[in-house]
Design a protein around this motif. Structure first.
Motif, PDB file in Angstrom:
ATOM      1  N   ALA A   1       0.820  -1.218   0.000  1.00 39.52           N
ATOM      2  CA  ALA A   1       0.000   0.000   0.000  1.00 39.52           C
ATOM      3  C   ALA A   1       0.853   1.267   0.000  1.00 39.52           C
ATOM      4  O   ALA A   1       0.461   2.284  -0.556  1.00 39.52           O
ATOM      5  N   PHE A   2       2.022   1.193   0.621  1.00 41.23           N
ATOM      6  CA  PHE A   2       2.848   2.399   0.763  1.00 41.23           C
ATOM      7  C   PHE A   2       4.104   2.347  -0.105  1.00 41.23           C
ATOM      8  O   PHE A   2       5.056   3.085   0.140  1.00 41.23           O
ATOM      9  N   ARG A   3       4.089   1.506  -1.133  1.00 33.12           N
ATOM     10  CA  ARG A   3       5.279   1.400  -1.986  1.00 33.12           C
ATOM     11  C   ARG A   3       5.579   2.745  -2.651  1.00 33.12           C
ATOM     12  O   ARG A   3       4.697   3.446  -3.115  1.00 33.12           O
ATOM     13  N   GLY A   4       6.878   3.102  -2.694  1.00 33.25           N
ATOM     14  CA  GLY A   4       7.284   4.335  -3.341  1.00 33.25           C
ATOM     15  C   GLY A   4       6.934   5.584  -2.550  1.00 33.25           C
ATOM     16  O   GLY A   4       6.811   6.670  -3.121  1.00 33.25           O
ATOM     17  N   ARG A   5       6.775   5.449  -1.242  1.00 28.61           N
ATOM     18  CA  ARG A   5       6.401   6.593  -0.398  1.00 28.61           C
ATOM     19  C   ARG A   5       7.331   6.695   0.803  1.00 28.61           C
ATOM     20  O   ARG A   5       7.822   5.684   1.302  1.00 28.61           O
ATOM     21  N   VAL A   6       7.550   7.923   1.274  1.00 33.85           N
ATOM     22  CA  VAL A   6       8.241   8.117   2.541  1.00 33.85           C
ATOM     23  C   VAL A   6       7.173   8.071   3.637  1.00 33.85           C
ATOM     24  O   VAL A   6       6.089   8.646   3.481  1.00 33.85           O
ATOM     25  N   ILE A   7       7.473   7.353   4.710  1.00 34.82           N
ATOM     26  CA  ILE A   7       6.456   7.055   5.723  1.00 34.82           C
ATOM     27  C   ILE A   7       6.587   7.986   6.934  1.00 34.82           C
ATOM     28  O   ILE A   7       7.680   8.177   7.473  1.00 34.82           O
ATOM     29  N   PHE A   8       5.445   8.530   7.345  1.00 36.25           N
ATOM     30  CA  PHE A   8       5.366   9.373   8.539  1.00 36.25           C
ATOM     31  C   PHE A   8       4.486   8.676   9.564  1.00 36.25           C
ATOM     32  O   PHE A   8       3.306   8.419   9.282  1.00 36.25           O
ATOM     33  N   PRO A   9       5.005   8.358  10.745  1.00 35.99           N
ATOM     34  CA  PRO A   9       4.120   7.842  11.792  1.00 35.99           C
ATOM     35  C   PRO A   9       3.198   8.962  12.282  1.00 35.99           C
ATOM     36  O   PRO A   9       3.625  10.108  12.426  1.00 35.99           O
ATOM     37  N   ILE A  10       1.948   8.634  12.502  1.00 32.07           N
ATOM     38  CA  ILE A  10       0.947   9.597  12.970  1.00 32.07           C
ATOM     39  C   ILE A  10       0.604   9.250  14.410  1.00 32.07           C
ATOM     40  O   ILE A  10       0.319   8.096  14.740  1.00 32.07           O
ATOM     41  N   PHE A  11       0.652  10.258  15.268  1.00 31.25           N
ATOM     42  CA  PHE A  11       0.417  10.067  16.695  1.00 31.25           C
ATOM     43  C   PHE A  11      -0.854  10.793  17.124  1.00 31.25           C
ATOM     44  O   PHE A  11      -1.242  11.787  16.510  1.00 31.25           O
ATOM     45  N   ALA A  17       1.384   6.225  18.906  1.00 34.82           N
ATOM     46  CA  ALA A  17       1.328   5.980  17.470  1.00 34.82           C
ATOM     47  C   ALA A  17       0.024   5.270  17.113  1.00 34.82           C
ATOM     48  O   ALA A  17      -0.316   4.244  17.715  1.00 34.82           O
ATOM     49  N   ILE A  18      -0.724   5.828  16.149  1.00 33.69           N
ATOM     50  CA  ILE A  18      -2.034   5.260  15.821  1.00 33.69           C
ATOM     51  C   ILE A  18      -2.208   4.973  14.331  1.00 33.69           C
ATOM     52  O   ILE A  18      -3.178   4.319  13.938  1.00 33.69           O
ATOM     53  N   ALA A  19      -1.293   5.466  13.472  1.00 28.66           N
ATOM     54  CA  ALA A  19      -1.470   5.260  12.029  1.00 28.66           C
ATOM     55  C   ALA A  19      -0.180   5.589  11.304  1.00 28.66           C
ATOM     56  O   ALA A  19       0.803   6.051  11.905  1.00 28.66           O
ATOM     57  N   LEU A  20      -0.199   5.368   9.992  1.00 28.18           N
ATOM     58  CA  LEU A  20       0.913   5.739   9.123  1.00 28.18           C
ATOM     59  C   LEU A  20       0.397   6.625   7.992  1.00 28.18           C
ATOM     60  O   LEU A  20      -0.721   6.452   7.511  1.00 28.18           O
ATOM     61  N   GLY A  21       1.237   7.563   7.582  1.00 31.86           N
ATOM     62  CA  GLY A  21       0.944   8.366   6.413  1.00 31.86           C
ATOM     63  C   GLY A  21       2.101   8.246   5.440  1.00 31.86           C
ATOM     64  O   GLY A  21       3.262   8.270   5.855  1.00 31.86           O
ATOM     65  N   SER A  41      -3.279   5.335   6.661  1.00 38.60           N
ATOM     66  CA  SER A  41      -3.942   4.130   7.153  1.00 38.60           C
ATOM     67  C   SER A  41      -5.459   4.305   7.072  1.00 38.60           C
ATOM     68  O   SER A  41      -5.974   5.428   7.061  1.00 38.60           O
ATOM     69  N   GLN A  42      -6.159   3.189   7.030  1.00 43.51           N
ATOM     70  CA  GLN A  42      -7.619   3.231   6.991  1.00 43.51           C
ATOM     71  C   GLN A  42      -8.182   3.692   8.334  1.00 43.51           C
ATOM     72  O   GLN A  42      -7.606   3.418   9.392  1.00 43.51           O
ATOM     73  N   ASP A  43      -9.326   4.371   8.283  1.00 42.46           N
ATOM     74  CA  ASP A  43     -10.026   4.734   9.512  1.00 42.46           C
ATOM     75  C   ASP A  43     -10.434   3.475  10.275  1.00 42.46           C
ATOM     76  O   ASP A  43     -10.739   2.441   9.669  1.00 42.46           O
ATOM     77  N   SER A  48      -9.000   8.079  13.387  1.00 43.17           N
ATOM     78  CA  SER A  48     -10.045   8.731  12.600  1.00 43.17           C
ATOM     79  C   SER A  48      -9.464   9.995  11.985  1.00 43.17           C
ATOM     80  O   SER A  48      -8.999  10.889  12.706  1.00 43.17           O
ATOM     81  N   LYS A  49      -9.489  10.085  10.660  1.00 45.04           N
ATOM     82  CA  LYS A  49      -8.957  11.271   9.982  1.00 45.04           C
ATOM     83  C   LYS A  49      -9.697  12.539  10.405  1.00 45.04           C
ATOM     84  O   LYS A  49      -9.118  13.616  10.444  1.00 45.04           O
ATOM     85  N   ARG A  50     -10.973  12.406  10.689  1.00 41.04           N
ATOM     86  CA  ARG A  50     -11.783  13.582  11.026  1.00 41.04           C
ATOM     87  C   ARG A  50     -11.398  14.194  12.366  1.00 41.04           C
ATOM     88  O   ARG A  50     -11.714  15.348  12.632  1.00 41.04           O
ATOM     89  N   ARG A  51     -10.737  13.398  13.213  1.00 39.53           N
ATOM     90  CA  ARG A  51     -10.373  13.901  14.541  1.00 39.53           C
ATOM     91  C   ARG A  51      -8.874  14.107  14.717  1.00 39.53           C
ATOM     92  O   ARG A  51      -8.452  14.791  15.651  1.00 39.53           O
ATOM     93  N   THR A  52      -8.070  13.521  13.855  1.00 43.41           N
ATOM     94  CA  THR A  52      -6.624  13.490  14.063  1.00 43.41           C
ATOM     95  C   THR A  52      -5.941  14.648  13.348  1.00 43.41           C
ATOM     96  O   THR A  52      -6.237  14.943  12.195  1.00 43.41           O
ATOM     97  N   LEU A  53      -4.996  15.275  14.034  1.00 41.26           N
ATOM     98  CA  LEU A  53      -4.169  16.344  13.459  1.00 41.26           C
ATOM     99  C   LEU A  53      -2.710  15.933  13.593  1.00 41.26           C
ATOM    100  O   LEU A  53      -2.204  15.755  14.707  1.00 41.26           O
ATOM    101  N   TYR A  54      -2.060  15.771  12.454  1.00 48.59           N
ATOM    102  CA  TYR A  54      -0.657  15.351  12.465  1.00 48.59           C
ATOM    103  C   TYR A  54       0.208  16.416  13.148  1.00 48.59           C
ATOM    104  O   TYR A  54       0.118  17.606  12.838  1.00 48.59           O
TER     105      TYR A  54
END
Length: 206
Positions: A1-11, A17-21, A41-43, A48-54
């Motif tokens: 899913a994340f091939r060819g991307r730089v990964i940011f952990p989301i807290f 840590a709750i997700a990856l971007g 990452s999927q909700d 939850s994308k609607r509540r999370t601020l990187y």
């Protein structure tokens, strides 16, 4: 899913840590993988994308101390603001700024600076922004970024300009009025009348 991307952990705001971007990167030979610029990452029950601020977990101390939070569009923009000495920036996680984001931000800040490009800020959903200002007792302002530039670009080419854009951020109402005036031809009486009507509509909306 994340091939060819730089990964940011989301807290979350407490630092768990709750997700990856993943931000897309050009491949070898200039090929770019298919897909959106940012992929998260999927909700689910935890994320939850609607509540999370990187970046809120890192930014909240400076946000509380200054009473101000800077909201931008991408993870690299958050890094750019930290690099120029403004560690109070956060980013939405692949979704538009919404009610639940404002509910979170209202717990930490009294002033929200939108650090989007001018077109994105102008399309931020004006009526909703005014409602959020009232419901969450915050003031919304817009950083005056140069046309076509994003914070990550400015951090490299004009760090003083990026800091100045935040200091000189305009109240959301003034930003919208100025956009209405800039879109009009003020050299003629008819153009000035149309500009006045557009500006009054903005004030009425507010």
């Amino acid at each position: 899913a994340f091939r060819g991307r730089v990964i940011f952990p989301i807290f979350d705001s407490s630092g768990k840590a709750i997700a990856l971007g993943g931000r897309i990167l050009p491949g070898r030979g200039g090929d770019v993988p298919d897909g959106p610029k940012y992929k998260n990452s999927q909700d689910g029950p935890i994320y939850s994308k609607r509540r999370t601020l990187y970046g809120l977990n890192w930014a909240k101390a400076d946000v509380v101390a200054s009473g101000e939070v800077i909201v931008c569009e991408g993870y690299t923009d958050v890094i750019a603001f930290a690099q120029v000495g403004l560690p109070r920036a956060v980013a939405t996680c692949g979704t538009a700024l919404g009610e639940e984001h404002f509910r979170v931000l209202g717990n930490f800040a009294t002033r929200v600076v939108l650090a989007y490009d001018a077109d994105a800020a102008g399309e931020a959903g004006a009526t909703r922004v005014y409602e959020w200002e009232r419901h969450h007792s915050v003031d919304v302002a817009v950083a005056a970024l140069p046309a076509g530039a994003d914070p990550a670009d400015l951090a490299r080419t004009d760090p003083d300009g990026l800091r100045r854009a935040v200091v000189e951020a305009k109240p959301f109402l003034l930003f919208r009025i100025e956009r209405a005036l800039q879109a009009a031809d003020l050299r003629t009486n008819e153009g000035r009348a149309k500009a006045a009507e557009a500006s009054l509509a903005v004030v009425a909306d507010h």
